[in-house]
Design a protein around this motif. Structure first.
Motif, PDB file in Angstrom:
ATOM      1  N   ASN A  45     -22.324  35.642  29.019  1.00  0.00           N
ATOM      2  CA  ASN A  45     -23.417  35.915  28.073  1.00  0.00           C
ATOM      3  C   ASN A  45     -23.766  34.668  27.279  1.00  0.00           C
ATOM      4  OD1 ASN A  45     -25.293  37.167  26.425  1.00  0.00           O
ATOM      5  ND2 ASN A  45     -23.721  37.927  25.010  1.00  0.00           N
ATOM      6  N   CYS A  46     -24.321  33.671  27.984  1.00  0.00           N
ATOM      7  CA  CYS A  46     -24.757  32.451  27.299  1.00  0.00           C
ATOM      8  C   CYS A  46     -25.955  31.888  28.055  1.00  0.00           C
ATOM      9  CB  CYS A  46     -23.626  31.418  27.214  1.00  0.00           C
ATOM     10  SG  CYS A  46     -23.041  30.869  28.803  1.00  0.00           S
ATOM     11  N   GLU A  48     -26.676  28.973  28.917  1.00  0.00           N
ATOM     12  CA  GLU A  48     -26.327  27.931  29.901  1.00  0.00           C
ATOM     13  C   GLU A  48     -26.141  28.529  31.295  1.00  0.00           C
ATOM     14  OE1 GLU A  48     -24.966  28.400  26.994  1.00  0.00           O
ATOM     15  OE2 GLU A  48     -24.757  26.505  25.919  1.00  0.00           O
ATOM     16  N   GLN A 114     -33.464  36.396  25.073  1.00  0.00           N
ATOM     17  CA  GLN A 114     -32.264  36.208  24.256  1.00  0.00           C
ATOM     18  C   GLN A 114     -32.556  36.687  22.844  1.00  0.00           C
ATOM     19  OE1 GLN A 114     -31.136  32.105  23.918  1.00  0.00           O
ATOM     20  NE2 GLN A 114     -29.253  32.577  22.806  1.00  0.00           N
ATOM     21  N   GLY A 117     -27.674  37.034  19.924  1.00  0.00           N
ATOM     22  CA  GLY A 117     -26.471  36.701  20.701  1.00  0.00           C
ATOM     23  C   GLY A 117     -26.377  37.391  22.049  1.00  0.00           C
TER      24      GLY A 117
END
Ligand code: SAH
Length: 242
Positions: A45-46, A48, A114, A117
């Motif tokens: 969950n990012c 990147e 997004q 978070g």
């Protein structure tokens, strides 16, 4: 099977318009109005992890058939395409009951979002049940993944379509939902029902009416005659919030 065991950890979870297995088309892309969010989880969950993915229009989603995985599997299955009457090797089909309960769907990537978070992918044309665990995501490469003139065994073409119509009231309910949610509903119902989601045994003994859950709605339809020759189709007559 070999006695080596490998562990998979989901990379995300599906939030889908399909609240139950019944009604889900048997392949992705058949209902292009079907929508889902794929929420990334844990270390995935990012932003990147999906950097660069937004340049691809379609993705492969590998997932777990979590709802049917406890039911085991057999070397042969009866594909609905063959009227549920002939057997084929499990590996010649896309049956959900498999030695490893893994599914693979090619879906459209609408956008990547997004907020607070949470990273998620907006998908369409899905054939995935709500809460499906996703184990991998890969970009679709048309030059490698699309094969001209490929043979397609017992399913050479897309399935036949059943005519679908709506009562005036049902159509108005769809509009109301579409305005409040921003999701297409009338076209979703149309695309789902035209596949005739009834299993073979239900087709043999037609019922008076049927129901399917889409988003938070119970969609009810019945069989009607559509012409003087006695051909039949489906009429959607009720859409109720559940
Ligand atoms: N495109 C995939 C799925 C084919 S089977 C593949 O080829 O692997 C399609 C069926 O999977 C749908 O009709 C639906 O009923 C079922 N399905 C979707 N998500 C599921 C889940 N999480 N658990 C069990 N069955 C699921």
């Amino acid at each position: 099977m070999s006695d080596h065991l490998y562990t998979l950890q989901p990379v995300g979870i599906i939030r889908s318009c399909y609240q139950e297995k019944f009604g889900i088309p048997r392949q992705p892309g058949l209902a292009t109005s079907a929508r889902a969010k794929l929420e990334l989880s844990g270390a995935c969950n990012c932003p990147e992890a999906v950097a660069g993915l937004d340049a691809f229009s379609h993705i492969w989603v590998q997932f777990l058939f979590h709802e049917t995985q406890g039911a085991g599997w057999r070397p042969t299955v009866r594909p609905p395409r063959l009227g549920g009457e002939k057997r084929m090797g499990v590996f010649a089909t896309r049956a959900t009951h498999r030695p490893n309960p893994l599914g693979l769907s090619l879906v459209k990537l609408e956008k990547i979002c997004q907020k607070n978070g949470q990273v998620w992918l907006e998908l369409s044309g899905i054939d995935l049940l709500d809460n499906t665990p996703v184990v991998d995501i890969k970009p679709y490469l048309p030059w490698a993944d699309a094969i001209d003139n490929a043979r397609a065994g017992f399913a050479p073409e897309a399935p036949d379509n059943t005519p679908v119509c709506f009562t005036e009231q049902a159509r108005e309910e769809c509009k109301r939902f579409e305005l409040s949610s921003g999701h297409p509903l009338e076209s979703l119902i149309q695309e789902v029902l035209t596949q005739d989601p009834r299993p073979a045994y239900l087709k043999k003994r037609p019922r008076k009416e049927y129901g399917v859950l889409l988003w938070d709605y119970n969609i009810r339809w019945r069989i009607i005659e559509i012409n003087e020759a006695g051909d039949t189709g489906f009429e959607v007559f009720s859409i109720e919030a559940v």
